[in-house]
Design an enzyme around this catalytic site. Sequence first.
Site, mmCIF file in Angstrom:
data_model
loop_
_atom_site.group_PDB
_atom_site.id
_atom_site.type_symbol
_atom_site.label_atom_id
_atom_site.label_comp_id
_atom_site.label_asym_id
_atom_site.label_seq_id
_atom_site.Cartn_x
_atom_site.Cartn_y
_atom_site.Cartn_z
ATOM 1 N N GLY A 78 0.839 -1.206 0.000
ATOM 2 C CA GLY A 78 0.000 0.000 0.000
ATOM 3 C C GLY A 78 0.868 1.247 0.000
ATOM 4 O O GLY A 78 0.449 2.307 0.475
ATOM 5 N N SER A 80 1.833 3.075 -2.443
ATOM 6 C CA SER A 80 1.681 4.021 -3.546
ATOM 7 C C SER A 80 0.769 5.189 -3.200
ATOM 8 O O SER A 80 0.579 6.089 -4.011
ATOM 9 C CB SER A 80 1.129 3.282 -4.775
ATOM 10 N N SER A 81 0.201 5.184 -1.993
ATOM 11 C CA SER A 81 -0.765 6.242 -1.653
ATOM 12 C C SER A 81 -0.835 6.445 -0.133
ATOM 13 O O SER A 81 -0.452 5.557 0.638
ATOM 14 C CB SER A 81 -2.138 5.810 -2.196
ATOM 15 N N GLY A 82 -1.302 7.618 0.250
ATOM 16 C CA GLY A 82 -1.654 7.910 1.652
ATOM 17 C C GLY A 82 -0.587 7.602 2.693
ATOM 18 O O GLY A 82 0.590 7.970 2.535
ATOM 19 N N ASP A 104 -2.040 -0.827 -8.702
ATOM 20 C CA ASP A 104 -2.016 0.117 -9.828
ATOM 21 C C ASP A 104 -0.584 0.571 -10.161
ATOM 22 O O ASP A 104 0.065 1.255 -9.354
ATOM 23 C CB ASP A 104 -2.892 1.330 -9.442
ATOM 24 N N LYS A 107 0.081 4.481 -10.350
ATOM 25 C CA LYS A 107 0.193 5.090 -9.008
ATOM 26 C C LYS A 107 1.535 4.752 -8.374
ATOM 27 O O LYS A 107 2.161 5.576 -7.700
ATOM 28 C CB LYS A 107 -0.951 4.588 -8.109
ATOM 29 N N ASP A 132 -1.718 -7.926 -6.161
ATOM 30 C CA ASP A 132 -2.821 -7.835 -5.203
ATOM 31 C C ASP A 132 -2.439 -8.705 -4.000
ATOM 32 O O ASP A 132 -2.338 -9.929 -4.131
ATOM 33 C CB ASP A 132 -4.116 -8.342 -5.863
ATOM 34 N N SER A 211 -3.239 -1.068 11.678
ATOM 35 C CA SER A 211 -4.637 -1.310 12.050
ATOM 36 C C SER A 211 -5.350 0.031 11.983
ATOM 37 O O SER A 211 -5.200 0.773 11.006
ATOM 38 C CB SER A 211 -4.693 -1.939 13.448
ATOM 39 N N TYR A 225 -15.427 -3.247 8.522
ATOM 40 C CA TYR A 225 -14.039 -2.759 8.603
ATOM 41 C C TYR A 225 -13.364 -3.114 9.938
ATOM 42 O O TYR A 225 -12.261 -3.679 9.957
ATOM 43 C CB TYR A 225 -14.057 -1.249 8.386
ATOM 44 N N LYS A 229 -9.664 -5.133 11.204
ATOM 45 C CA LYS A 229 -8.560 -4.442 11.884
ATOM 46 C C LYS A 229 -8.301 -5.028 13.274
ATOM 47 O O LYS A 229 -7.164 -5.060 13.750
ATOM 48 C CB LYS A 229 -8.865 -2.940 11.967
HETATM 49 N N1 LIG Z 1 -6.888 7.178 6.192
HETATM 50 C C1 LIG Z 1 -7.388 6.876 7.363
HETATM 51 O O1 LIG Z 1 -8.211 7.598 7.894
HETATM 52 C C2 LIG Z 1 -6.939 5.664 8.067
HETATM 53 C C3 LIG Z 1 -6.372 4.594 7.397
HETATM 54 N N2 LIG Z 1 -5.994 3.474 8.089
HETATM 55 C C4 LIG Z 1 -5.406 2.328 7.384
HETATM 56 O O2 LIG Z 1 -4.184 2.738 6.808
HETATM 57 C C5 LIG Z 1 -3.961 2.041 5.601
HETATM 58 C C6 LIG Z 1 -3.708 3.036 4.486
HETATM 59 O O3 LIG Z 1 -4.797 3.880 4.398
HETATM 60 P P1 LIG Z 1 -4.823 5.133 3.402
HETATM 61 O O4 LIG Z 1 -3.483 5.676 3.280
HETATM 62 O O5 LIG Z 1 -5.939 5.988 3.810
HETATM 63 O O6 LIG Z 1 -5.272 4.374 2.047
HETATM 64 P P2 LIG Z 1 -5.183 4.781 0.520
HETATM 65 O O7 LIG Z 1 -6.473 4.340 -0.080
HETATM 66 O O8 LIG Z 1 -4.754 6.182 0.334
HETATM 67 O O9 LIG Z 1 -4.030 3.804 0.001
HETATM 68 C C7 LIG Z 1 -4.218 2.428 0.038
HETATM 69 C C8 LIG Z 1 -3.017 1.740 -0.549
HETATM 70 O O10 LIG Z 1 -3.206 0.326 -0.479
HETATM 71 C C9 LIG Z 1 -3.089 -0.220 -1.793
HETATM 72 N N3 LIG Z 1 -3.969 -1.393 -1.886
HETATM 73 C C10 LIG Z 1 -5.290 -1.441 -1.677
HETATM 74 N N4 LIG Z 1 -5.751 -2.669 -1.871
HETATM 75 C C11 LIG Z 1 -4.691 -3.429 -2.230
HETATM 76 C C12 LIG Z 1 -4.524 -4.781 -2.569
HETATM 77 N N5 LIG Z 1 -5.554 -5.629 -2.596
HETATM 78 N N6 LIG Z 1 -3.280 -5.233 -2.887
HETATM 79 C C13 LIG Z 1 -2.240 -4.388 -2.883
HETATM 80 N N7 LIG Z 1 -2.343 -3.101 -2.556
HETATM 81 C C14 LIG Z 1 -3.549 -2.615 -2.235
HETATM 82 C C15 LIG Z 1 -3.473 0.924 -2.727
HETATM 83 O O11 LIG Z 1 -2.961 0.806 -4.019
HETATM 84 P P3 LIG Z 1 -3.801 0.085 -5.215
HETATM 85 O O12 LIG Z 1 -5.212 0.509 -5.070
HETATM 86 O O13 LIG Z 1 -3.149 0.560 -6.475
HETATM 87 O O14 LIG Z 1 -3.604 -1.367 -5.009
HETATM 88 C C16 LIG Z 1 -2.814 2.087 -2.003
HETATM 89 O O15 LIG Z 1 -1.437 2.105 -2.288
HETATM 90 C C17 LIG Z 1 -5.188 1.167 5.384
HETATM 91 O O16 LIG Z 1 -4.920 -0.121 5.853
HETATM 92 C C18 LIG Z 1 -6.246 1.827 6.238
HETATM 93 O O17 LIG Z 1 -7.204 0.918 6.675
HETATM 94 C C19 LIG Z 1 -6.138 3.391 9.434
HETATM 95 C C20 LIG Z 1 -6.688 4.418 10.131
HETATM 96 C C21 LIG Z 1 -7.120 5.619 9.513
HETATM 97 C C1 LIG Z 2 -10.379 7.101 27.030
HETATM 98 C C2 LIG Z 2 -11.214 6.831 25.876
HETATM 99 C C3 LIG Z 2 -10.925 7.665 24.677
HETATM 100 C C4 LIG Z 2 -11.916 7.392 23.613
HETATM 101 C C5 LIG Z 2 -11.631 8.098 22.343
HETATM 102 C C6 LIG Z 2 -12.578 7.629 21.313
HETATM 103 C C7 LIG Z 2 -12.281 8.152 19.955
HETATM 104 C C8 LIG Z 2 -13.042 7.369 18.949
HETATM 105 C C9 LIG Z 2 -12.802 7.830 17.570
HETATM 106 C C10 LIG Z 2 -12.699 6.694 16.619
HETATM 107 C C11 LIG Z 2 -12.300 7.130 15.266
HETATM 108 C C12 LIG Z 2 -12.148 5.972 14.345
HETATM 109 C C13 LIG Z 2 -11.331 6.348 13.175
HETATM 110 C C14 LIG Z 2 -11.221 5.237 12.187
HETATM 111 C C15 LIG Z 2 -10.394 5.689 11.032
HETATM 112 C C16 LIG Z 2 -10.304 4.672 9.975
HETATM 113 O O1 LIG Z 2 -9.757 3.640 10.166
HETATM 114 C C17 LIG Z 2 -10.898 4.962 8.642
HETATM 115 N N1 LIG Z 2 -10.987 6.335 8.384
HETATM 116 C C18 LIG Z 2 -10.084 4.269 7.584
HETATM 117 O O2 LIG Z 2 -10.202 4.844 6.350
#
Ligand SMILES: NC(=O)C1=CN([C@@H]2O[C@H](COP(=O)(O)OP(=O)(O)OC[C@H]3O[C@@H](n4cnc5c(N)ncnc54)[C@H](OP(=O)(O)O)[C@@H]3O)[C@@H](O)[C@H]2O)C=CC1
Ligand SMILES: CCCCCCCCCCCCCCCC(=O)[C@@H](N)CO
Length: 371
Positions: A78, A80-82, A104, A107, A132, A211, A225, A229
């Site tokens: 993962g 390539s993004s975020g 991708d 990306k 994948d 996670s 979801y 996690k």
């Molecule tokens: N953003 C948030 O708010 C939060 C995110 N997380 C976790 O952090 C991680 C990253 O999130 P975020 O940066 O937002 O995600 P993005 O959607 O921005 O990036 C996801 C990355 O995972 C890759 N990916 C997705 N599916 C597959 C697959 N089947 N095989 C290989 N690669 C894959 C994508 O590339 P491609 O699609 O090209 O395969 C991309 O590089 C995730 O696990 C998410 O659950 C946790 C908490 C909060």
């Molecule tokens: C002492 C107790 C403290 C309690 C604090 C409670 C806060 C709860 C907020 C939960 C936010 C969940 C974010 C999930 C993000 C995520 O995984 C997705 N956005 C992925 O894309």
Amino acid sequence: MCSPWVWPLQLLQEEGLSSALPDWLCQFLHSWWLLLPLIMLLVVAAFIVAFVLLLYMVSPLISPKPLKLNGAHVVVTGGSSGIGKCIAIECYKQGAFITLVARDENKLLQAKKEIEKHAINDKQIVLCISVDVSKEYGQVESVIKQAQEKLGPVDMLVNCAGITVAAKFEEVEVDCFKRLMEVNYLGSVYPTRAVIPTMKERRMGRIVFVSSQAGQLGLFGYTAYSPSKFALRGLAESLQMEIKPYNIYVTVAYPPDTDTPGLAEENKTKPLETKLISETSCLCQPEQVAKVIVKDAVQGNFNSSVGPDGYMLSALTCGMSPVTSITEGLQQIVTMGLFRTIALFYLGSFDSIVRRCMMQREQLKKPDKTE
Ligand SMILES: NC(=O)C1=CN([C@@H]2O[C@H](COP(=O)(O)OP(=O)(O)OC[C@H]3O[C@@H](n4cnc5c(N)ncnc54)[C@H](OP(=O)(O)O)[C@@H]3O)[C@@H](O)[C@H]2O)C=CC1
Ligand SMILES: CCCCCCCCCCCCCCCC(=O)[C@@H](N)CO
């Protein structure tokens, strides 16, 4: 002779033994019993001090040696993004060689270019492999082999590939439950399974599972979801117990909502309840989250969280997870009750958000019915 109100002496007197004791001993016993609470306090304090000292003495056994990222090979799924991309940049800035894994190819190439801007020497390489991670173990294993042939054995694996669905339970497509488990859980098992044998042979390495705060508590809208996690935590705890003797350390990161393309996509269909509840926790930037994750992974910390609510959630939900520093353990002991109290207020406010949203929806429906 001895004061009659000191009960142990009274007992002795009743037994007729006090006369057999010399005066000085009676005096001593008298004052000794008066001092008893003080002595007990001192003994307890001494025990606590000794306990803490002992813990600090064994602390080098608990906390591992930090991993040197300079020249290390880091695989980021993962990447390539975020968050994944920012983790790759953070490691690259510290001199690591990177393998990016995602589906991708465009990306991937775009991310490679962006990462390469942060080089600190001209030997560094960013390798991209498209796969994948959730489909077939064989494919993932050959990708890891390919990466190891080109950049050497993997020192750190970051399992960050993941997808999200936020919707009410009955509105989630049935296939989605399976897909999320496949990508978020199995997509972390496969790469980990592929790197562990070499790490065990070399008696070194780091495994990171990304996670989410939604992997520490269940929330409205995350019925598909959250379990995927939570599963990572079970995997991480079991695996850590197995591989610690081989000097391999596992980190589980629990980020809050983070400003990434993934979140933007999720927000398009997110229920209002999920939005409002998630706003309780701060919105973070991926660079900030990545920095914390890389720091914790390098130090070999089992738990990695961001922000004050992240800290509270981790202390509150520590359960039987391993500790990697004495301070962490002591903080958990001291704060548990307080954080549970605070959590009950949060839970109350989440319930009232859900109730209010439901009432609002019902009110919006009513005029339709009367027409
Ligand atoms: N953003 C948030 O708010 C939060 C995110 N997380 C976790 O952090 C991680 C990253 O999130 P975020 O940066 O937002 O995600 P993005 O959607 O921005 O990036 C996801 C990355 O995972 C890759 N990916 C997705 N599916 C597959 C697959 N089947 N095989 C290989 N690669 C894959 C994508 O590339 P491609 O699609 O090209 O395969 C991309 O590089 C995730 O696990 C998410 O659950 C946790 C908490 C909060
Ligand atoms: C002492 C107790 C403290 C309690 C604090 C409670 C806060 C709860 C907020 C939960 C936010 C969940 C974010 C999930 C993000 C995520 O995984 C997705 N956005 C992925 O894309």
